[in-house]
Structures are given as C-alpha cells and as structure tokens.
Design a protein around this motif. Sequence first.
Motif, PDB file in Angstrom:
ATOM      1  N   ASP A   1       0.798  -1.244  -0.135  1.00  0.00           N
ATOM      2  CA  ASP A   1       0.031  -0.005   0.055  1.00  0.00           C
ATOM      3  C   ASP A   1       0.916   1.281  -0.040  1.00  0.00           C
ATOM      4  N   LEU A   2       2.154   0.961   0.513  1.00  0.00           N
ATOM      5  CA  LEU A   2       2.895   2.274   0.647  1.00  0.00           C
ATOM      6  C   LEU A   2       3.596   2.656  -0.762  1.00  0.00           C
ATOM      7  N   LEU A   3       3.675   1.497  -1.312  1.00  0.00           N
ATOM      8  CA  LEU A   3       4.516   1.500  -2.535  1.00  0.00           C
ATOM      9  C   LEU A   3       3.370   2.040  -3.843  1.00  0.00           C
ATOM     10  N   ASN A   4       1.952   1.760  -3.664  1.00  0.00           N
ATOM     11  CA  ASN A   4       1.202   2.000  -4.500  1.00  0.00           C
ATOM     12  C   ASN A   4       0.266   3.178  -4.248  1.00  0.00           C
TER      13      ASN A   4
ATOM     14  N   PHE B  19       9.543  -6.150 -12.729  1.00  0.00           N
ATOM     15  CA  PHE B  19       8.418  -5.943 -11.782  1.00  0.00           C
ATOM     16  C   PHE B  19       8.046  -4.364 -11.587  1.00  0.00           C
ATOM     17  N   MET B  20       9.036  -3.612 -11.533  1.00  0.00           N
ATOM     18  CA  MET B  20       8.369  -2.183 -11.623  1.00  0.00           C
ATOM     19  C   MET B  20       7.946  -1.688 -12.854  1.00  0.00           C
ATOM     20  N   GLN B  21       8.330  -2.200 -13.986  1.00  0.00           N
ATOM     21  CA  GLN B  21       7.696  -1.889 -15.178  1.00  0.00           C
ATOM     22  C   GLN B  21       6.322  -2.445 -15.590  1.00  0.00           C
ATOM     23  N   ASN B  22       6.291  -3.676 -14.932  1.00  0.00           N
ATOM     24  CA  ASN B  22       5.114  -4.346 -15.589  1.00  0.00           C
ATOM     25  C   ASN B  22       3.899  -4.460 -14.270  1.00  0.00           C
ATOM     26  N   SER B  23       4.139  -3.763 -13.259  1.00  0.00           N
ATOM     27  CA  SER B  23       3.092  -3.830 -12.209  1.00  0.00           C
ATOM     28  C   SER B  23       1.871  -3.011 -12.673  1.00  0.00           C
ATOM     29  N   TYR B  24       0.579  -3.439 -12.161  1.00  0.00           N
ATOM     30  CA  TYR B  24      -0.495  -2.692 -12.316  1.00  0.00           C
ATOM     31  C   TYR B  24      -1.381  -2.690 -11.172  1.00  0.00           C
ATOM     32  N   LEU B  25      -2.226  -1.533 -10.871  1.00  0.00           N
ATOM     33  CA  LEU B  25      -3.071  -1.283  -9.881  1.00  0.00           C
ATOM     34  C   LEU B  25      -4.361  -2.540 -10.020  1.00  0.00           C
TER      35      LEU B  25
ATOM     36  N   LEU C 287      -3.022  11.705 -16.209  1.00  0.00           N
ATOM     37  CA  LEU C 287      -2.014  10.499 -16.357  1.00  0.00           C
ATOM     38  C   LEU C 287      -3.044   9.395 -17.168  1.00  0.00           C
ATOM     39  N   SER C 288      -3.947   9.689 -18.019  1.00  0.00           N
ATOM     40  CA  SER C 288      -4.446   8.762 -18.679  1.00  0.00           C
ATOM     41  C   SER C 288      -3.841   7.753 -19.230  1.00  0.00           C
ATOM     42  N   GLY C 289      -4.313   6.507 -19.433  1.00  0.00           N
ATOM     43  CA  GLY C 289      -3.350   5.345 -19.869  1.00  0.00           C
ATOM     44  C   GLY C 289      -2.313   4.898 -19.022  1.00  0.00           C
ATOM     45  N   TYR C 290      -2.184   5.485 -18.043  1.00  0.00           N
ATOM     46  CA  TYR C 290      -1.029   5.207 -17.057  1.00  0.00           C
ATOM     47  C   TYR C 290      -1.761   4.262 -16.051  1.00  0.00           C
ATOM     48  N   THR C 291      -0.975   3.620 -14.984  1.00  0.00           N
ATOM     49  CA  THR C 291      -1.030   3.062 -13.534  1.00  0.00           C
ATOM     50  C   THR C 291      -0.212   3.640 -12.955  1.00  0.00           C
ATOM     51  N   TYR C 292      -0.221   3.231 -11.664  1.00  0.00           N
ATOM     52  CA  TYR C 292       0.495   3.761 -10.695  1.00  0.00           C
ATOM     53  C   TYR C 292       0.993   2.681  -9.628  1.00  0.00           C
ATOM     54  N   CYS C 293       2.312   2.114  -9.663  1.00  0.00           N
ATOM     55  CA  CYS C 293       2.680   0.872  -8.710  1.00  0.00           C
ATOM     56  C   CYS C 293       4.181   1.453  -8.301  1.00  0.00           C
ATOM     57  N   ASN C 294       4.602   0.988  -7.218  1.00  0.00           N
ATOM     58  CA  ASN C 294       6.177   1.004  -6.902  1.00  0.00           C
ATOM     59  C   ASN C 294       6.568   2.546  -7.083  1.00  0.00           C
ATOM     60  N   LEU C 295       5.825   3.296  -6.759  1.00  0.00           N
ATOM     61  CA  LEU C 295       6.062   4.740  -6.521  1.00  0.00           C
ATOM     62  C   LEU C 295       6.382   5.323  -8.089  1.00  0.00           C
ATOM     63  N   VAL C 296       5.983   4.831  -9.124  1.00  0.00           N
ATOM     64  CA  VAL C 296       6.200   5.381 -10.307  1.00  0.00           C
ATOM     65  C   VAL C 296       5.057   5.001 -11.248  1.00  0.00           C
TER      66      VAL C 296
ATOM     67  N   GLU D  79       5.448   4.884 -25.088  1.00  0.00           N
ATOM     68  CA  GLU D  79       5.469   3.387 -25.403  1.00  0.00           C
ATOM     69  C   GLU D  79       4.775   2.698 -24.265  1.00  0.00           C
ATOM     70  N   LYS D  80       4.357   1.433 -24.415  1.00  0.00           N
ATOM     71  CA  LYS D  80       3.661   0.583 -23.413  1.00  0.00           C
ATOM     72  C   LYS D  80       4.756   0.219 -22.634  1.00  0.00           C
ATOM     73  N   GLY D  81       4.799   0.329 -21.169  1.00  0.00           N
ATOM     74  CA  GLY D  81       5.788  -0.047 -20.219  1.00  0.00           C
ATOM     75  C   GLY D  81       6.769   1.172 -19.868  1.00  0.00           C
ATOM     76  N   GLU D  82       6.421   2.182 -20.556  1.00  0.00           N
ATOM     77  CA  GLU D  82       7.324   3.318 -20.090  1.00  0.00           C
ATOM     78  C   GLU D  82       6.900   3.583 -18.717  1.00  0.00           C
ATOM     79  N   PHE D  83       7.829   3.978 -17.878  1.00  0.00           N
ATOM     80  CA  PHE D  83       7.842   4.521 -16.515  1.00  0.00           C
ATOM     81  C   PHE D  83       8.464   5.395 -16.020  1.00  0.00           C
ATOM     82  N   GLY D  84       8.161   5.916 -14.866  1.00  0.00           N
ATOM     83  CA  GLY D  84       8.993   7.276 -14.125  1.00  0.00           C
ATOM     84  C   GLY D  84       8.381   7.886 -13.336  1.00  0.00           C
ATOM     85  N   TRP D  85       8.453   9.245 -13.119  1.00  0.00           N
ATOM     86  CA  TRP D  85       7.710  10.045 -12.197  1.00  0.00           C
ATOM     87  C   TRP D  85       7.944  11.515 -12.429  1.00  0.00           C
ATOM     88  N   ASP D  86       7.405  12.440 -11.970  1.00  0.00           N
ATOM     89  CA  ASP D  86       7.781  14.019 -11.951  1.00  0.00           C
ATOM     90  C   ASP D  86       7.931  14.274 -10.278  1.00  0.00           C
TER      91      ASP D  86
END
Length: 405
Positions: free
Chosen positions: A117-120, A311-317, A332-341, A355-362
């Motif tokens: 829960d903390l990571l998501n 795991f970071m790249q492929n996790s989904y809510l 952030l339509s089209g995105y999910t949020y897991c593992n603080l990214v 691209e599908k699987g692109e991840f990061g944050w701001d």
Amino acid sequence: MDKNHLKHIQTLFDDATAQKKMAGVNLLIYKDGNEIGYFQSGYADINEKRLYDRNTICRMYSMTKPVTAVAALILVEEGKLDLSEELGNYLPCFWNLQVCYKGNDIRKSCRNILIQDLLNMTSGYTYGAWSDDSPIGEKMTSTLINELNQDVIGENKITTQQVAQRLAQIPVSFEPGTDYNYGLSADILGAVIEKVSGEKLSEFMKKRIFEPLGMSDTAFFVPYEKQPRLSKVYKSYDVKDEKGNVTGKELELFTNCNLGIQDKMDHAPAFESGGAGLCSTIDDYMKFALMLLNKGLFNGKRILQPKTVEFMQNSYLRDDLQQHFNQKMEHLSGYTYCNLVRVAFEPEKCKFITEKGEFGWDGWLGPYLSIDIKNQLAIVMTMQRTDSGTTDVTRKMKNIVYSSL
C-alpha cells in the motif's frame, strides 16, 4: 533516432523561459546507452544571471519517490521486506490504525496497511486537506505538514521515525487497499527502510545506491561548498490588464518550505523525506535512470536484479483501484501507478506520445523522469517552478522526443 528533429526542443525551451513559464530548465536524453541530446535554457538565479546548466543542483521533490522504491526493493530482493506484510510488523505504532468515515467520524480500520500500500499510494494517507469538506484526518495531516515546514526553519528536530509515529496517530482517509490517493506513503516507507536496514535513510541510499552509481551530487541537503550551484525556486503567475485579461506571465522568487523540505537545503535534515527530500543534478539522476534502463546494472555495479526492474515496469493497480486512479489522476490517462512510479499500460489513451511499459515520475518543481526499456530510451528533465509536476512544456518535449524515434 532523428537528432535533427530534436532541435525543436531548444526552441520549445527558449520560448518557455522567454514567456516566463519557468526561470530555467534542462534536459538530458540517452538512447541505446549513448547521450544523444542535452538542452538547457534560462537561469538558475535570475538576479545573478547564473545559467541553468548541467552543474545546477535542484530539489527533486517527488522524484525522490522512485529512489525510495528502489531502496525498498533492494530489501525485498534480500528477503528482508515483504510487500504483503502488514506495516505494524515493522512499525508497531501502526497497529491501532483508525479510518475516517462520513467526514469527521472515526473508527478502527478493518484492514491494516500493507507494505505494498505504501508503494502503490493505497494506504489512505494524503498530502493534507484541500477544502473545508476534507476528512478530519487530512486536516490533521495538513497541521503536521505545517509543523514540519516550521521545524526546518529552526533546528529541524523532528526525525523520520517521529514523522511516521505522528502519522500513525492520524486516521486515514479510507480503508487501506480500497482506494488510491497520492500522499505521504513514501515517507512512511522511508521509516520502514530505516527500521529494516538499521541505518538512516540517507545512509542506506548512499551506501546501496548513490556511491555505487557515482551519484556524488545527490543527497538530502547541499553542503556549503556546493551551495553556489543550488538553483533558486520561482513561482510563475499570470499578469492581467485592467479588464482582468491575462497578458502574460511573471516570475517571483519562492523561499518557503514545502512538505517539510527546506528551501536553502543547507543542513542535514532530521526528517529525511522518502517522498520529497532529495537534491540532485541532471547527470547524477541520469545515472539512476540508466541503472533502471539497463535492468538494475550501471557501469558494472548491480543495484537491482533484472526481474525486480521488470516488476517495476510491469506492475498494475487492481482493476477497482485503477478506476479510482483514473478519476483522480485524469492527466495521466493510460497510466497506472505502482512501486512509486507511473507505468504506461494503455499508451493509446495517454495524452502524449509514449510506449507501453514506459515508466517514471515527476516532482512538484517540475523535474521529470522517463524510462523506456523497449526503446532503450531514458529522459531526465529538471526545472524549479512551484506547482509544476508534468507541465505542458514537458508533454511537448515528450512528443518531440518520441516522434524522433
């Protein structure tokens, strides 16, 4: 990649700084392990006419979160931290968690917070109250944040562990695991990392991430000898004529504390914020990005195992949580949020090319991270303008980069 097409980025940045959307900005792009573009515009200090360049140190704010996630996942890999385990097993003060319902009514929670829960961001903790109708727990969170802001002006006495203990006394806004809300979860995770590792968060990050990657300019404060490189923070506001019509923008210096993070960054803080506390440079943070792009390895130093980065790249809510995320994070339509990214899982629904699987944050002041393993592309952008996150300039930059592939 069409490097000639990337030249549009310089025009974009020059126009944005000229229009005073931000004081300064820079961008670093790596493709297939090579630097293919660096761009900068504007000033780190307007009064001193100090350029915003590769040597500029900036406050990363929420770009601290991916670093905290990596620190936690290191402990997961070593079998010292379990995503399904209850938070109280690590921080016993959270065993008696309470939850708000019907606004100001409080009762004992039906389910405890899990590490996941903390990571998501599904813990129920937020960044405080946004209106008079906010639940009492969010108002109490605002009070704590205000106290932290005052604390860093003085001697800075409230520690990371004490912040977690204070939060444990605040009722969460919803039953853990039933909703999504962006907030102080990563700061609690920082306290967990300290408990599990037996080290301060700064010490663990330095030993396990910063030193192996050669991130010599990344820390929770900026020492005296590096202070001249620290960027000023600016607020951009609309200029209006006598009729109230917007005629342009202007910039003013911002020197307040925010989220318990000091403006001057000139001393080691007692509260090492896992959600917002780090300073860095564009080249330093790119080393972190390249480590993730190369599935945990950088310059022969392995920080994470490949499967962990996947795991970071492929996790989904979970589907029901994703619906809440979509409602609250429409930009952030089209995105999910897991593992603080954020993770792009439906790129056709995104508001910019990706691209599908692109991840990061701001971050609050506008720094931006994008990692695309499929295209072997890493993007790090920094700026220092309040209330930014992902800006229109960021989206336009992303479109230029991806249309160059």
